[in-house]
Design a protein around this motif. Structure first.
Motif, PDB file in Angstrom:
ATOM      1  N   HIS A   1      10.456   2.504  -7.837  1.00 50.66           N
ATOM      2  CA  HIS A   1       9.206   1.950  -8.387  1.00 50.66           C
ATOM      3  C   HIS A   1       7.997   2.808  -8.028  1.00 50.66           C
ATOM      4  O   HIS A   1       7.127   3.054  -8.867  1.00 50.66           O
ATOM      5  N   PHE A   2       7.939   3.263  -6.785  1.00 47.05           N
ATOM      6  CA  PHE A   2       6.794   4.084  -6.377  1.00 47.05           C
ATOM      7  C   PHE A   2       6.779   5.421  -7.106  1.00 47.05           C
ATOM      8  O   PHE A   2       5.709   5.925  -7.452  1.00 47.05           O
ATOM      9  N   LYS A   3       7.943   6.001  -7.350  1.00 45.14           N
ATOM     10  CA  LYS A   3       7.985   7.246  -8.125  1.00 45.14           C
ATOM     11  C   LYS A   3       7.446   7.015  -9.530  1.00 45.14           C
ATOM     12  O   LYS A   3       6.708   7.832 -10.071  1.00 45.14           O
ATOM     13  N   ASP A   4       7.826   5.888 -10.124  1.00 48.42           N
ATOM     14  CA  ASP A   4       7.310   5.545 -11.449  1.00 48.42           C
ATOM     15  C   ASP A   4       5.788   5.373 -11.396  1.00 48.42           C
ATOM     16  O   ASP A   4       5.071   5.828 -12.289  1.00 48.42           O
ATOM     17  N   ALA A   5       5.297   4.742 -10.334  1.00 51.77           N
ATOM     18  CA  ALA A   5       3.853   4.504 -10.196  1.00 51.77           C
ATOM     19  C   ALA A   5       3.078   5.810 -10.062  1.00 51.77           C
ATOM     20  O   ALA A   5       2.029   5.977 -10.686  1.00 51.77           O
ATOM     21  N   VAL A   6       3.588   6.756  -9.262  1.00 50.48           N
ATOM     22  CA  VAL A   6       2.851   8.016  -9.100  1.00 50.48           C
ATOM     23  C   VAL A   6       3.003   8.914 -10.320  1.00 50.48           C
ATOM     24  O   VAL A   6       2.124   9.736 -10.592  1.00 50.48           O
ATOM     25  N   ASN A   7       4.078   8.752 -11.073  1.00 54.37           N
ATOM     26  CA  ASN A   7       4.184   9.472 -12.347  1.00 54.37           C
ATOM     27  C   ASN A   7       3.172   8.930 -13.344  1.00 54.37           C
ATOM     28  O   ASN A   7       2.592   9.683 -14.125  1.00 54.37           O
ATOM     29  N   TYR A   8       2.966   7.619 -13.323  1.00 53.00           N
ATOM     30  CA  TYR A   8       1.985   7.004 -14.208  1.00 53.00           C
ATOM     31  C   TYR A   8       0.561   7.415 -13.813  1.00 53.00           C
ATOM     32  O   TYR A   8      -0.267   7.731 -14.658  1.00 53.00           O
ATOM     33  N   ASP A   9       0.282   7.378 -12.494  1.00 55.65           N
ATOM     34  CA  ASP A   9      -1.055   7.720 -12.002  1.00 55.65           C
ATOM     35  C   ASP A   9      -0.935   8.545 -10.730  1.00 55.65           C
ATOM     36  O   ASP A   9      -0.812   7.986  -9.635  1.00 55.65           O
ATOM     37  N   PRO A  10      -0.978   9.858 -10.843  1.00 53.61           N
ATOM     38  CA  PRO A  10      -0.849  10.719  -9.663  1.00 53.61           C
ATOM     39  C   PRO A  10      -1.970  10.545  -8.630  1.00 53.61           C
ATOM     40  O   PRO A  10      -1.840  11.008  -7.511  1.00 53.61           O
ATOM     41  N   LYS A  11      -3.053   9.862  -8.977  1.00 51.50           N
ATOM     42  CA  LYS A  11      -4.159   9.653  -8.038  1.00 51.50           C
ATOM     43  C   LYS A  11      -4.114   8.276  -7.378  1.00 51.50           C
ATOM     44  O   LYS A  11      -5.064   7.884  -6.693  1.00 51.50           O
ATOM     45  N   ASN A  12      -3.015   7.546  -7.557  1.00 51.42           N
ATOM     46  CA  ASN A  12      -2.879   6.215  -6.966  1.00 51.42           C
ATOM     47  C   ASN A  12      -2.452   6.359  -5.508  1.00 51.42           C
ATOM     48  O   ASN A  12      -1.272   6.495  -5.201  1.00 51.42           O
ATOM     49  N   GLU A  13      -3.446   6.335  -4.612  1.00 51.03           N
ATOM     50  CA  GLU A  13      -3.168   6.551  -3.193  1.00 51.03           C
ATOM     51  C   GLU A  13      -2.269   5.478  -2.597  1.00 51.03           C
ATOM     52  O   GLU A  13      -1.464   5.753  -1.708  1.00 51.03           O
ATOM     53  N   GLY A  14      -2.358   4.260  -3.095  1.00 53.00           N
ATOM     54  CA  GLY A  14      -1.508   3.179  -2.593  1.00 53.00           C
ATOM     55  C   GLY A  14      -0.039   3.390  -2.929  1.00 53.00           C
ATOM     56  O   GLY A  14       0.846   3.087  -2.129  1.00 53.00           O
ATOM     57  N   ALA A  15       0.221   3.924  -4.113  1.00 56.85           N
ATOM     58  CA  ALA A  15       1.606   4.211  -4.508  1.00 56.85           C
ATOM     59  C   ALA A  15       2.172   5.353  -3.674  1.00 56.85           C
ATOM     60  O   ALA A  15       3.341   5.318  -3.261  1.00 56.85           O
ATOM     61  N   TRP A  16       1.360   6.368  -3.407  1.00 58.10           N
ATOM     62  CA  TRP A  16       1.817   7.481  -2.568  1.00 58.10           C
ATOM     63  C   TRP A  16       2.118   6.990  -1.146  1.00 58.10           C
ATOM     64  O   TRP A  16       3.119   7.399  -0.542  1.00 58.10           O
ATOM     65  N   LEU A  17       1.267   6.133  -0.628  1.00 54.15           N
ATOM     66  CA  LEU A  17       1.482   5.588   0.716  1.00 54.15           C
ATOM     67  C   LEU A  17       2.764   4.740   0.752  1.00 54.15           C
ATOM     68  O   LEU A  17       3.566   4.859   1.687  1.00 54.15           O
ATOM     69  N   GLY A  18       2.957   3.926  -0.274  1.00 52.62           N
ATOM     70  CA  GLY A  18       4.184   3.125  -0.353  1.00 52.62           C
ATOM     71  C   GLY A  18       5.418   3.991  -0.462  1.00 52.62           C
ATOM     72  O   GLY A  18       6.454   3.707   0.160  1.00 52.62           O
ATOM     73  N   LEU A  19       5.328   5.066  -1.224  1.00 57.28           N
ATOM     74  CA  LEU A  19       6.455   5.994  -1.363  1.00 57.28           C
ATOM     75  C   LEU A  19       6.788   6.640  -0.016  1.00 57.28           C
ATOM     76  O   LEU A  19       7.948   6.716   0.396  1.00 57.28           O
ATOM     77  N   ALA A  20       5.762   7.066   0.693  1.00 55.82           N
ATOM     78  CA  ALA A  20       5.972   7.673   2.015  1.00 55.82           C
ATOM     79  C   ALA A  20       6.603   6.668   2.974  1.00 55.82           C
ATOM     80  O   ALA A  20       7.561   7.000   3.697  1.00 55.82           O
ATOM     81  N   ASN A  21       6.113   5.440   2.978  1.00 55.58           N
ATOM     82  CA  ASN A  21       6.680   4.399   3.854  1.00 55.58           C
ATOM     83  C   ASN A  21       8.119   4.080   3.474  1.00 55.58           C
ATOM     84  O   ASN A  21       8.947   3.806   4.343  1.00 55.58           O
ATOM     85  N   SER A  22       8.429   4.127   2.204  1.00 55.25           N
ATOM     86  CA  SER A  22       9.805   3.863   1.756  1.00 55.25           C
ATOM     87  C   SER A  22      10.761   4.938   2.270  1.00 55.25           C
ATOM     88  O   SER A  22      11.878   4.646   2.686  1.00 55.25           O
ATOM     89  N   TYR A  23      10.320   6.174   2.214  1.00 52.57           N
ATOM     90  CA  TYR A  23      11.144   7.264   2.729  1.00 52.57           C
ATOM     91  C   TYR A  23      11.309   7.163   4.247  1.00 52.57           C
ATOM     92  O   TYR A  23      12.373   7.475   4.780  1.00 52.57           O
ATOM     93  N   LEU A  24      10.249   6.753   4.938  1.00 56.00           N
ATOM     94  CA  LEU A  24      10.352   6.599   6.393  1.00 56.00           C
ATOM     95  C   LEU A  24      11.350   5.514   6.754  1.00 56.00           C
ATOM     96  O   LEU A  24      12.098   5.603   7.691  1.00 56.00           O
TER      97      LEU A  24
END
Length: 165
Positions: free
Chosen positions: A142-165
């Motif tokens: 889901h987070f990958k889809d979100a950052v593909n939709y909006d590469p400037k969505n800082e919340g999606a990038w943070l969620g993606l990083a937390n998911s990987y952690l």
């Protein structure tokens, strides 16, 4: 004294009394024709008390909730009305704010003071919901889809990083 609203943006508070929220809410509820009188929508704001007052005058079926701008990804909203308070100065100065999905802005001297946002993609929200369930692979999708939709969505990038952690 500093050079007007254009030069103040990102250095000083440009809408201290949050007057733009009234104009933004009235635009969404009355002028935009996006929301009808009996529609039931969920609207979030970083100053929900003010927004709720004007929403209830127009449409008592809609609800207003509070969220910080940087936590907007974690709520399941239809529309958002954000004043430019507590937005990082860098984003204001580099014109990264308002975010993707903004359908209208209330401006002074060409500077956006308030952004009305229509949520067109809820992948960031679904990512946070999956993350709460410790479903990391689903969250990453889901987070990958979100950052593909909006590469400037800082919340999606943070969620993606937390998911990987």
């Amino acid at each position: 004294m500093f050079g007007g609203v254009k030069k103040d943006n990102g250095y000083y508070e440009t809408d201290y009394y949050l007057n733009s929220l009234r104009h933004g809410t009235e635009w969404l509820m009355e002028e935009s024709s996006l929301i009808k009188k009996n529609d039931s929508v969920f609207i979030v704001s970083n100053r929900s008390y003010y927004v709720n007052y004007y929403v209830q005058k127009f449409n008592q079926n809609s609800t207003v909730g509070y969220t910080r701008y940087y936590e907007r990804c974690e709520k399941n909203w239809d529309y958002a009305i954000f004043a430019n308070v507590y937005i990082d100065a860098y984003q204001l100065q580099k014109k990264i704010w308002p975010p993707k999905g903004t359908i209208h802005t209330i401006k002074a001297d060409g500077v956006p003071l308030c952004a009305i946002i229509k949520r067109e993609n809820k992948s960031d929200y679904y990512g946070y919901e999956a993350l709460k369930q410790n479903n990391f692979f689903e969250a990453i999708k889901h987070f990958k889809d979100a950052v593909n939709y909006d590469p400037k969505n800082e919340g999606a990038w943070l969620g993606l990083a937390n998911s990987y952690l």
